[in-house]
Design a protein around this motif. Structure first.
Motif, PDB file in Angstrom:
ATOM      1  N   VAL A  23     -80.805 -49.857 -75.870  1.00 52.59           N
ATOM      2  CA  VAL A  23     -80.423 -48.519 -75.415  1.00 52.59           C
ATOM      3  C   VAL A  23     -80.041 -48.605 -73.944  1.00 52.59           C
ATOM      4  O   VAL A  23     -80.847 -49.033 -73.106  1.00 52.59           O
ATOM      5  CB  VAL A  23     -81.566 -47.505 -75.605  1.00 52.59           C
ATOM      6  N   GLU A  24     -78.831 -48.202 -73.640  1.00 47.76           N
ATOM      7  CA  GLU A  24     -78.349 -48.209 -72.262  1.00 47.76           C
ATOM      8  C   GLU A  24     -78.075 -46.771 -71.838  1.00 47.76           C
ATOM      9  O   GLU A  24     -77.246 -46.085 -72.437  1.00 47.76           O
ATOM     10  CB  GLU A  24     -77.083 -49.055 -72.140  1.00 47.76           C
ATOM     11  N   ALA A  25     -78.794 -46.324 -70.827  1.00 45.89           N
ATOM     12  CA  ALA A  25     -78.647 -44.952 -70.328  1.00 45.89           C
ATOM     13  C   ALA A  25     -77.713 -44.938 -69.122  1.00 45.89           C
ATOM     14  O   ALA A  25     -77.926 -45.672 -68.150  1.00 45.89           O
ATOM     15  CB  ALA A  25     -80.010 -44.395 -69.940  1.00 45.89           C
ATOM     16  N   ILE A  26     -76.693 -44.112 -69.204  1.00 43.44           N
ATOM     17  CA  ILE A  26     -75.777 -43.919 -68.074  1.00 43.44           C
ATOM     18  C   ILE A  26     -76.189 -42.642 -67.372  1.00 43.44           C
ATOM     19  O   ILE A  26     -76.106 -41.549 -67.939  1.00 43.44           O
ATOM     20  CB  ILE A  26     -74.321 -43.858 -68.567  1.00 43.44           C
ATOM     21  N   GLU A  27     -76.650 -42.779 -66.132  1.00 42.41           N
ATOM     22  CA  GLU A  27     -77.286 -41.672 -65.432  1.00 42.41           C
ATOM     23  C   GLU A  27     -76.363 -40.929 -64.477  1.00 42.41           C
ATOM     24  O   GLU A  27     -76.764 -39.932 -63.873  1.00 42.41           O
ATOM     25  CB  GLU A  27     -78.506 -42.187 -64.660  1.00 42.41           C
ATOM     26  N   ASP A  28     -75.136 -41.394 -64.312  1.00 41.14           N
ATOM     27  CA  ASP A  28     -74.223 -40.777 -63.354  1.00 41.14           C
ATOM     28  C   ASP A  28     -73.893 -39.343 -63.755  1.00 41.14           C
ATOM     29  O   ASP A  28     -73.653 -39.046 -64.921  1.00 41.14           O
ATOM     30  CB  ASP A  28     -72.911 -41.566 -63.270  1.00 41.14           C
ATOM     31  N   LEU A  29     -73.845 -38.470 -62.756  1.00 44.85           N
ATOM     32  CA  LEU A  29     -73.335 -37.113 -62.922  1.00 44.85           C
ATOM     33  C   LEU A  29     -72.358 -36.832 -61.788  1.00 44.85           C
ATOM     34  O   LEU A  29     -72.468 -37.427 -60.703  1.00 44.85           O
ATOM     35  CB  LEU A  29     -74.473 -36.093 -62.897  1.00 44.85           C
ATOM     36  N   PRO A  30     -71.410 -35.938 -61.996  1.00 46.95           N
ATOM     37  CA  PRO A  30     -70.461 -35.622 -60.925  1.00 46.95           C
ATOM     38  C   PRO A  30     -71.179 -35.081 -59.692  1.00 46.95           C
ATOM     39  O   PRO A  30     -72.245 -34.455 -59.796  1.00 46.95           O
ATOM     40  CB  PRO A  30     -69.567 -34.553 -61.555  1.00 46.95           C
ATOM     41  N   GLU A  31     -70.597 -35.306 -58.548  1.00 43.58           N
ATOM     42  CA  GLU A  31     -71.169 -34.793 -57.306  1.00 43.58           C
ATOM     43  C   GLU A  31     -71.244 -33.270 -57.364  1.00 43.58           C
ATOM     44  O   GLU A  31     -70.310 -32.600 -57.773  1.00 43.58           O
ATOM     45  CB  GLU A  31     -70.299 -35.227 -56.120  1.00 43.58           C
ATOM     46  N   GLY A  32     -72.400 -32.745 -56.996  1.00 44.19           N
ATOM     47  CA  GLY A  32     -72.592 -31.302 -57.013  1.00 44.19           C
ATOM     48  C   GLY A  32     -73.045 -30.738 -58.340  1.00 44.19           C
ATOM     49  O   GLY A  32     -73.214 -29.522 -58.477  1.00 44.19           O
ATOM     50  N   ASP A  33     -73.261 -31.580 -59.331  1.00 44.72           N
ATOM     51  CA  ASP A  33     -73.736 -31.105 -60.627  1.00 44.72           C
ATOM     52  C   ASP A  33     -75.119 -30.466 -60.459  1.00 44.72           C
ATOM     53  O   ASP A  33     -76.024 -31.072 -59.889  1.00 44.72           O
ATOM     54  CB  ASP A  33     -73.818 -32.278 -61.606  1.00 44.72           C
ATOM     55  N   THR A  34     -75.290 -29.265 -60.961  1.00 41.73           N
ATOM     56  CA  THR A  34     -76.549 -28.530 -60.784  1.00 41.73           C
ATOM     57  C   THR A  34     -77.351 -28.404 -62.074  1.00 41.73           C
ATOM     58  O   THR A  34     -78.349 -27.693 -62.110  1.00 41.73           O
ATOM     59  CB  THR A  34     -76.263 -27.110 -60.252  1.00 41.73           C
ATOM     60  N   ARG A  88     -81.847 -28.636 -75.573  1.00 41.08           N
ATOM     61  CA  ARG A  88     -81.772 -27.799 -74.381  1.00 41.08           C
ATOM     62  C   ARG A  88     -83.031 -27.815 -73.528  1.00 41.08           C
ATOM     63  O   ARG A  88     -82.983 -27.449 -72.352  1.00 41.08           O
ATOM     64  CB  ARG A  88     -81.468 -26.351 -74.797  1.00 41.08           C
ATOM     65  N   SER A  89     -84.184 -28.213 -74.071  1.00 43.12           N
ATOM     66  CA  SER A  89     -85.457 -27.991 -73.380  1.00 43.12           C
ATOM     67  C   SER A  89     -85.551 -28.727 -72.050  1.00 43.12           C
ATOM     68  O   SER A  89     -85.968 -28.153 -71.042  1.00 43.12           O
ATOM     69  CB  SER A  89     -86.626 -28.394 -74.278  1.00 43.12           C
ATOM     70  N   THR A  90     -85.186 -30.016 -72.024  1.00 42.42           N
ATOM     71  CA  THR A  90     -85.302 -30.790 -70.786  1.00 42.42           C
ATOM     72  C   THR A  90     -84.411 -30.215 -69.699  1.00 42.42           C
ATOM     73  O   THR A  90     -84.839 -30.050 -68.546  1.00 42.42           O
ATOM     74  CB  THR A  90     -84.955 -32.268 -71.044  1.00 42.42           C
ATOM     75  N   THR A  91     -83.173 -29.905 -70.049  1.00 39.69           N
ATOM     76  CA  THR A  91     -82.244 -29.341 -69.070  1.00 39.69           C
ATOM     77  C   THR A  91     -82.766 -28.019 -68.523  1.00 39.69           C
ATOM     78  O   THR A  91     -82.755 -27.779 -67.302  1.00 39.69           O
ATOM     79  CB  THR A  91     -80.858 -29.129 -69.703  1.00 39.69           C
ATOM     80  N   MET A  92     -83.235 -27.146 -69.413  1.00 33.83           N
ATOM     81  CA  MET A  92     -83.686 -25.832 -68.972  1.00 33.83           C
ATOM     82  C   MET A  92     -84.973 -25.914 -68.147  1.00 33.83           C
ATOM     83  O   MET A  92     -85.145 -25.181 -67.179  1.00 33.83           O
ATOM     84  CB  MET A  92     -83.882 -24.913 -70.173  1.00 33.83           C
ATOM     85  N   ALA A  93     -85.883 -26.792 -68.536  1.00 29.32           N
ATOM     86  CA  ALA A  93     -87.112 -26.960 -67.755  1.00 29.32           C
ATOM     87  C   ALA A  93     -86.788 -27.504 -66.372  1.00 29.32           C
ATOM     88  O   ALA A  93     -87.344 -27.047 -65.359  1.00 29.32           O
ATOM     89  CB  ALA A  93     -88.074 -27.884 -68.489  1.00 29.32           C
ATOM     90  N   TRP A  94     -85.890 -28.477 -66.303  1.00 25.64           N
ATOM     91  CA  TRP A  94     -85.491 -29.055 -65.013  1.00 25.64           C
ATOM     92  C   TRP A  94     -84.849 -27.989 -64.128  1.00 25.64           C
ATOM     93  O   TRP A  94     -85.179 -27.875 -62.934  1.00 25.64           O
ATOM     94  CB  TRP A  94     -84.524 -30.212 -65.247  1.00 25.64           C
ATOM     95  N   MET A  95     -83.937 -27.199 -64.689  1.00 25.44           N
ATOM     96  CA  MET A  95     -83.271 -26.160 -63.898  1.00 25.44           C
ATOM     97  C   MET A  95     -84.265 -25.100 -63.431  1.00 25.44           C
ATOM     98  O   MET A  95     -84.184 -24.612 -62.300  1.00 25.44           O
ATOM     99  CB  MET A  95     -82.144 -25.521 -64.714  1.00 25.44           C
ATOM    100  N   ALA A  96     -85.200 -24.744 -64.305  1.00 24.17           N
ATOM    101  CA  ALA A  96     -86.205 -23.746 -63.920  1.00 24.17           C
ATOM    102  C   ALA A  96     -87.053 -24.252 -62.764  1.00 24.17           C
ATOM    103  O   ALA A  96     -87.309 -23.522 -61.786  1.00 24.17           O
ATOM    104  CB  ALA A  96     -87.084 -23.400 -65.120  1.00 24.17           C
ATOM    105  N   LEU A  97     -87.493 -25.492 -62.832  1.00 25.70           N
ATOM    106  CA  LEU A  97     -88.343 -26.034 -61.772  1.00 25.70           C
ATOM    107  C   LEU A  97     -87.572 -26.189 -60.467  1.00 25.70           C
ATOM    108  O   LEU A  97     -88.152 -26.021 -59.383  1.00 25.70           O
ATOM    109  CB  LEU A  97     -88.938 -27.376 -62.213  1.00 25.70           C
ATOM    110  N   GLN A  98     -86.290 -26.498 -60.542  1.00 26.18           N
ATOM    111  CA  GLN A  98     -85.494 -26.552 -59.314  1.00 26.18           C
ATOM    112  C   GLN A  98     -85.429 -25.180 -58.649  1.00 26.18           C
ATOM    113  O   GLN A  98     -85.472 -25.062 -57.419  1.00 26.18           O
ATOM    114  CB  GLN A  98     -84.075 -27.048 -59.628  1.00 26.18           C
TER     115      GLN A  98
END
Length: 791
Positions: free
Chosen positions: A725-736, A539-549
């Motif tokens: 290692v192949e990273a798929i970076e796509d997210l749906p449009e509007g993903d927050t 959870r840490s990366t997601t939560m840090a990213w959301m907090a900084l946004q």
């Protein structure tokens, strides 16, 4: 994005702590000392289950150099701990339930005196029946290990008519899977420094994944207000979940209070094995049925988890295993029950993957067996039965929809490793040509010894992140310009090797176009950071990213407004950059000037003189995203991964070597490529041990594997020779929600991929981990009679 060790680019930055770590200069919390400190040691039970008849510590108290001795009589508050269920005694009163149970603790002027003092303590026991088998623990006649009985927690998921549906299926696979008691095997064992302060407070320097939870539990034990305790909890020399629960903290804190002096505690490896957490051993029975076309129809699951003597996080782990026992597949009829059982074995608790490893191993094993039963390609079989983009989650809860599942499945089919399985002769000829051109002899490349067999397998994972519905999962953070002119962030997350600090640095540079020297990152100190939740559950990366946004806009508006007031330049013509605020051109590109309009330090000094420094401090509070459906433990955000593995099996010895390893992961944007690759590779090596070699073997409640000389973790020679290692970076449009955590996803699907590869190589199904070598040994006449396989 394809990641490998040769990759480069602006985001492939050296870690701030990298040089100190590789040179040995970094001071971990267990390296710390203090003037006048004492050494603490704990007396633990010699029996896995017994009644304490008498306890005499007088000889230890009288021994020269012993400053303090504590028993349960010295616990002023709650004599229990446990994050979710506080049922473990800090110091046992009348009963011991496993060999790690603490009975007394001493503080002395030297470690040798402390050790000797333990031998002076006299304990008289009445030995009780030892319950080491979960089946025995569930019998009506079994001794009750806790007042409520021997069941910690039960789970249940039912939909449709599973029994009837199974009876009408064209094919049914019935299998019982077993998984081992795996050690975390961190290099830094549990320990810390406990300092009573002159102002009556206590400072705890001890590695943990959740400083605020530690503070809360220590306060309960001491009978104090939480604010009287400061917990400093980073850096950590490895955790993987094993330090999420209290370990030495109760004893160090109590000894510090009684002696009035700093206490240093640091477990030996043997004591860490004896008292530390392990991965839950599980027995998972599955009956899975399909129709004549290969569609999944019915799924019956019974999970039995050995949680050991106390709860720790056994209930949430079982919830997670239950949720993931159905995999990322459509199944109309489902009947899943789980039970977490108290025994007198060692403690089981949180471990990277959190129950998903065990459940995914079993579920993916079912998928491979069913595919073979109807002679269908195992990946085509999964494609046929996969969840569709708008389907609910495994618990029928609403989830955030992405196309990650299909993307990783498609990526794996295109991978070189899987293509080699589908077209072995074609790829063999290509590889052989390269080897010949490289100077290798044709004979060497063309032939393997007949007892060496190779195989390729694959597995799929849908892994929930966060703690799930119904569990408090706070998040937040703070962003400020400090008095030294640094852009400063504050989180209660921990750095335990995963590269959190490097990831935060990259995020901040992206947001403010600044340089590493412009930044200050504060983590793991309850006196300085807001409560932003635990460093767990990916959870840490997601939560840090959301907090900084959330913090970016108010911070920028404020600092640019102040810069405009000082400089006279309109704020809309300014932007943050290296060392300060820079002028923008008309096309919003930073003008190439030699100096900023105003430095961060000048702004900080101006605000300090004006007594307005607080105007440059911004906080946010929120919670990890959860499903809107009231399904306890159900997740909302999922990460998807597909894993392929190639193995080599020596049928003379039963030895299995992982040759190649392919991971494709759909986890949103890659913030820290080096950290991403490191997490997947590290997780896969941990999964390799889980699959092939690791098991903390117990006999009648005693560990037989007491040290690293008998507990076999993978070494550099056991690792894969090829990793992609192949990273798929796509997210749906509007993903927050931004990037998803990947701390666990690399560890959860490799085991079934390896066992599928073993099946491909030698035709043996492996239902129990670690893989027993004797299953793979073949009679000499078997391979003598065979033609040499080109693979």
């Amino acid at each position: 994005m394809l990641l490998n060790r040769e990759s480069s680019g602006e985001r492939w930055r050296k870690r701030r702590d990298g040089k100190e770590k590789v040179t040995g200069e970094l001071q971990y919390l267990t390296d710390m000392t203090a003037e006048g400190m004492l050494y603490g040691r704990v007396l633990r039970s010699i029996h896995p289950h017994a009644r304490i008849l008498s306890l005499d510590v007088s000889a230890a108290e009288a021994y020269e150099g012993v400053i303090a001795v504590i028993t349960h009589h010295d616990v002023p508050g709650l004599n229990r701990f446990g994050i979710a269920t506080p049922d473990q005694p800090a110091l046992c009163e009348d009963t011991v339930r496993y060999i790690g149970d603490a009975i007394a603790a001493v503080a002395a002027t030297s470690l040798e005196i402390a050790e000797y003092a333990l031998s002076l303590i006299r304990v008289e026991y009445e030995v009780l029946e030892t319950i080491t088998d979960t089946d025995r623990a569930l019998e009506e006649s079994a001794p009750r290990l806790h007042p409520q009985g021997n069941v910690l927690h039960r789970t249940q998921v039912k939909r449709g008519s599973t029994d009837t549906a199974l009876a009408n299926c064209a094919h049914v696979v019935h299998q019982v899977y077993r998984t081992p008691r795996q050690m975390h095997a961190y290099m830094e064992t549990e320990g810390g420094l406990f300092v009573p302060e002159e102002d009556g407070r206590l400072t705890v320097y001890a590695p943990t994944q959740h400083g605020y939870k530690d503070r809360m539990q220590i306060a309960r034990i001491l009978g104090w207000e939480e604010e009287r305790i400061r917990v400093i909890s980073s850096p950590i020399g490895g955790s993987f979940g094993g330090k999420d629960e209290l370990n030495v903290q109760p004893y160090g804190s109590l000894l510090a209070l009684k002696s009035g002096r700093p206490i240093k505690m640091h477990n030996s490896r043997q004591e860490s094995v004896r008292a530390g957490l392990k991965r839950h051993p599980m027995k998972i029975e599955m009956k899975t049925g399909i129709d004549e076309y290969g569609h999944l129809v019915a799924h019956y699951v019974r999970i039995v988890a050995d949680t050991g003597a106390y709860a720790t996080l056994g209930a949430p782990v079982l919830n997670f295993a239950t949720e993931h026992s159905m995999g990322p597949y459509r199944i109309e009829h489902v009947d899943v029950e789980g039970v977490s059982v108290y025994t007198n074995n060692g403690l089981s608790g949180e471990f990277r993957g959190f129950g998903g490893n065990q459940a995914i191993f079993a579920m993916e094993g079912q998928m491979d067996r069913l595919a073979e039963l109807i002679q269908m390609d195992p990946w085509e079989f999964r494609m046929l039965n996969r969840r569709q983009q708008n389907d609910p989650g495994p618990l029928e809860q609403r989830i955030l929809q992405t196309n990650g599942l299909e993307q990783v499945m498609q990526a794996l089919t295109q991978s070189k490793l899987w293509q080699r399985k589908l077209h072995p002769s074609q790829y063999y000829e290509q590889d052989r040509s390269v080897e010949i051109m490289s100077g290798m002899s044709e004979q060497k490349s063309a032939f393997q010894p007949p007892w060496i067999k190779r195989g390729i397998g694959a597995a799929l994972a849908m892994h929930g992140a966060g703690l799930g519905y119904g569990i408090d999962d706070p998040a937040g953070g703070r962003l400020a310009l400090n008095e030294q002119g640094k852009i400063e962030v504050f989180f209660s997350y921990e750095e335990f090797g995963q590269g959190l600090i490097a990831t935060l640095e990259i995020m901040l540079i992206d947001l403010f176009q600044c340089e590493p020297d412009d930044l200050s990152i504060v983590i793991g100190d309850t006196d300085r950071v807001p409560h932003s939740g635990s460093s767990t559950a990916s959870r840490s990366t997601t939560m840090a990213w959301m907090a900084l946004q959330r913090l970016k806009t108010p911070f920028l508006q404020s600092i640019l407004t102040i810069a405009s007031e000082i400089s006279g330049v309109p704020s809309e013509q300014l932007t943050t950059g290296k060392a300060g605020i820079w002028l923008l051109s008309d096309d919003l590109i930073v003008v190439d000037e030699s100096e900023p309009v105003i430095t961060y330090l000048e702004i900080a000094t101006h605000m300090s003189i004006a007594g307005k420094s607080n105007e440059l401090i911004f906080d946010t509070e929120f919670a990890y995203p959860t499903t809107p459906d009231a399904v306890v433990g159900g997740h909302y955000l999922y990460t998807y991964a597909a894993v392929a593995a190639e193995v080599e099996v020596n049928t003379l010895t039963g030895h299995v070597k992982l040759l190649a390893n392919y991971h494709t992961v759909a986890a949103g944007p890659v913030i820290n490529p080096m950290g991403f690759l490191g997490q997947i590779e590290g997780g896969s090596v941990m999964a390799l041990g889980f699959t092939l070699t690791e098991d903390a073997v117990m006999n009648e409640g005693h560990y037989l594997t007491k040290n690293m000389d008998t507990y076999l973790i993978p070494t550099i020679k056991d690792m894969h020779t090829s990793l992609e290692v192949e990273a798929i970076e796509d997210l749906p449009e509007g993903d927050t929600f931004g990037p998803r955590g990947i701390g666990e996803i690399g560890s959860v699907a490799l085991a079934p991929a390896i066992t599928a590869a073993i099946r491909d190589a030698v035709g043996v199904w492996v239902p129990h981990l670690p893989v027993a070598r004797e299953l793979l040994i073949q009679p000499i006449e078997t391979w003598q009679a065979e033609r040499v396989s080109p693979r």
